[in-house]
Design an enzyme around this catalytic site. Sequence first.
Site, short mmCIF file in Angstrom:
data_model
loop_
_atom_site.label_atom_id
_atom_site.label_comp_id
_atom_site.label_asym_id
_atom_site.label_seq_id
_atom_site.Cartn_x
_atom_site.Cartn_y
_atom_site.Cartn_z
N GLY A 1 6.13 19.55 1.11
CA GLY A 1 7.00 19.10 -0.43
C GLY A 1 7.39 18.31 -0.60
O GLY A 1 8.16 17.09 0.91
N HIS B 1 -32.75 15.92 -5.46
CA HIS B 1 -32.78 17.34 -5.01
C HIS B 1 -33.37 15.86 -3.52
O HIS B 1 -34.45 14.83 -3.28
CB HIS B 1 -33.97 18.22 -5.28
CG HIS B 1 -34.29 18.87 -3.96
ND1 HIS B 1 -33.31 19.84 -3.69
CD2 HIS B 1 -35.75 19.02 -3.31
CE1 HIS B 1 -34.16 20.50 -2.39
NE2 HIS B 1 -35.12 20.28 -2.55
N GLY C 1 0.62 -0.53 0.11
CA GLY C 1 -0.12 -0.13 -0.18
C GLY C 1 0.83 0.71 0.05
O GLY C 1 0.40 2.55 -0.13
P1 NAI Z 1 2.64 21.10 -0.94
O1 NAI Z 1 4.17 21.48 -2.49
O2 NAI Z 1 1.21 20.77 -1.29
O3 NAI Z 1 3.53 22.29 -0.21
C1 NAI Z 1 4.80 22.48 0.55
C2 NAI Z 1 4.72 24.85 0.21
O4 NAI Z 1 5.31 24.83 1.79
C3 NAI Z 1 4.44 25.21 -0.78
O5 NAI Z 1 3.34 26.03 0.21
C4 NAI Z 1 5.61 25.96 -0.02
O6 NAI Z 1 5.66 27.10 -0.54
C5 NAI Z 1 5.66 26.04 1.49
N1 NAI Z 1 7.06 26.53 1.64
C6 NAI Z 1 8.09 25.83 0.96
N2 NAI Z 1 9.24 25.95 1.63
C7 NAI Z 1 8.82 26.44 2.69
C8 NAI Z 1 9.88 27.66 3.86
N3 NAI Z 1 11.94 27.73 3.47
N4 NAI Z 1 9.26 27.73 4.73
C9 NAI Z 1 8.12 27.96 4.35
N5 NAI Z 1 7.18 27.83 3.76
C10 NAI Z 1 7.79 27.01 3.38
O7 NAI Z 1 4.14 20.04 -0.09
P2 NAI Z 1 3.13 19.53 1.16
O8 NAI Z 1 1.87 19.49 1.32
O9 NAI Z 1 4.35 19.06 1.88
O10 NAI Z 1 2.48 17.43 0.05
C11 NAI Z 1 3.52 17.01 -1.10
C12 NAI Z 1 2.55 16.11 -2.45
O11 NAI Z 1 2.04 15.09 -1.51
C13 NAI Z 1 1.99 17.40 -2.67
O12 NAI Z 1 1.98 16.97 -3.96
C14 NAI Z 1 0.47 16.68 -2.46
O13 NAI Z 1 -0.56 16.73 -3.77
C15 NAI Z 1 0.65 14.73 -2.00
N6 NAI Z 1 -0.30 15.19 -1.25
C16 NAI Z 1 -1.79 15.51 -1.44
C17 NAI Z 1 -3.00 15.44 -0.60
C18 NAI Z 1 -4.31 15.29 -1.30
O14 NAI Z 1 -4.25 14.92 -2.30
N7 NAI Z 1 -5.27 15.30 -0.42
C19 NAI Z 1 -2.03 15.13 0.93
C20 NAI Z 1 -0.88 14.77 1.11
C21 NAI Z 1 -0.51 15.26 0.06
#
Ligand code: NAI
Length: 462
Positions: free
Chosen positions: A268, A441, A39
């Site tokens: 990220g 609805h 998984g």
């Molecule tokens: P993300 O790329 O969505 O967001 C990371 C954020 O951190 C950005 O807004 C960036 O500007 C900020 N950042 C980077 N360096 C920084 C710093 N030094 N100080 C302050 N802010 C900073 O990454 P995230 O949330 O870690 O997710 C990673 C991946 O996992 C993404 O591709 C996401 O799509 C995926 N994911 C998807 C989910 C869903 O579909 N519901 C749930 C969890 C993760």
Amino acid sequence: MAGYDVIVIGGGPGGYVCAIRAAQLGLSTACVEGRNTLGGTCLNVGCIPSKALLHASHQYHEATHNFSRMGLLAPEISVDWPAMLSYKDGTISANTGGIEFLFKKNKVTWLKGWGSIVSPGKVKVGEEVHDAGSIVIATGSDAASLPGIEVDEKSIVTSTGALELEQVPQRMTVIGAGVIGLELGSVYSRLGTRVNVLEYLNAITPGMDGEVAKILQRLLKRQGLAFQLGVEVKSVTATDGGQQIRYLNRKTGKEQECTADVVLVATGRRPQTEGLGLEQIGIETSKGGQVVVDRSLRTNVAGIYAIGDVVAGPMLAHKAEDEGMAVAETIAGRAAHINHDIIPGVIYTHPEVAAVGKTEEQLKEEGRAYRVGKFPFLGNARAKAIFAADGFVKLLVDRFTDRILGCHMIGPSASDMIQEISLAMEFGASAEDVALTCHAHPTYSEAVREAALACGDGAIHA
Ligand code: NAI
């Protein structure tokens, strides 16, 4: 040494789905996975456990905020954190066990251990080398590190550690207002933690529709999360008073600091290719560490494919699954279908956020002629009945053809409702097609139809 038509390296949503489909298409298939359970990140330490905690914490929020409004009076409800973690763990094992069952049912061999590619057509797992007609790399991603910050998964955590904290902390600082930061920040905020979110950019949820991002931030703020935007986190140091976070205010150029019991690093993820032997066999990777593939997900080495988080595109389980199925079809000699333009994205906050297709910002940048149809949940009876009338559905359509170009929503069950538009877009539908489709609805999905009506002569209930 055993031989297989296909060996998939990685048992996450991309890998296990690829393996099952390959087996269903008559190929002898093995899947290499080194974790104790199948998984991948999604089921073990990602999507599924976080959804369990989001669900439990949301129920707690409902009980403390909305039950009495509906005439439900109960003695004070409290959180039993260890029990909540067991519930989360039970959800994980129910799902990982399910995949093991599916492997047996479809005759997929699980090669337990960490795999590497010795040469084209040869995969090593432990001491054994296995022959493979085709190899699929589906090794996923890891949390990206941030210079100046050492993750210990106890008080400085990634999403993995955040899913099993020993106790609910009093103060949490979240670095990054992306999907992970907002989902897990919401969990702890609902359970009583003081959560502040530090974000580098001037808006939350990069890449999302700007209007949706604004209202989401407002609603999360109302729920108790604090935001500081336009700040760059530089370091985290352990002190007697907790973890000290130093950050640069990018507008003023001034250094600021705050203190928390737990710091969640959610800045990220990066592709996981270490130890796979890619350099030795000359598989091309990009600057960002992704495996380079063509439209059919083939690498530059014949017989080796790559899918999911390890290649370009959004790091989403469902994108990986689609690529897994497509590669299996290709290997079986069938025509594969995958549409990278129509991949929905969801944030499981409350309310939920969901999107598919282009954002309004993208359409403007491309100079496209478009129209907007918007409908607020305030006009939706079902949403109002459950105190979930915040948010809206926004449909973007081609100004001349009425064809749907994108949809962005924030509101109840947005994660499920977005599918209607994904399907409509896959069929090349117009807003009128959606508007002329009878919607039951009272449902939240009526808001989608109303947004479609708003693209034409107007919504009825707005
Ligand atoms: P993300 O790329 O969505 O967001 C990371 C954020 O951190 C950005 O807004 C960036 O500007 C900020 N950042 C980077 N360096 C920084 C710093 N030094 N100080 C302050 N802010 C900073 O990454 P995230 O949330 O870690 O997710 C990673 C991946 O996992 C993404 O591709 C996401 O799509 C995926 N994911 C998807 C989910 C869903 O579909 N519901 C749930 C969890 C993760």
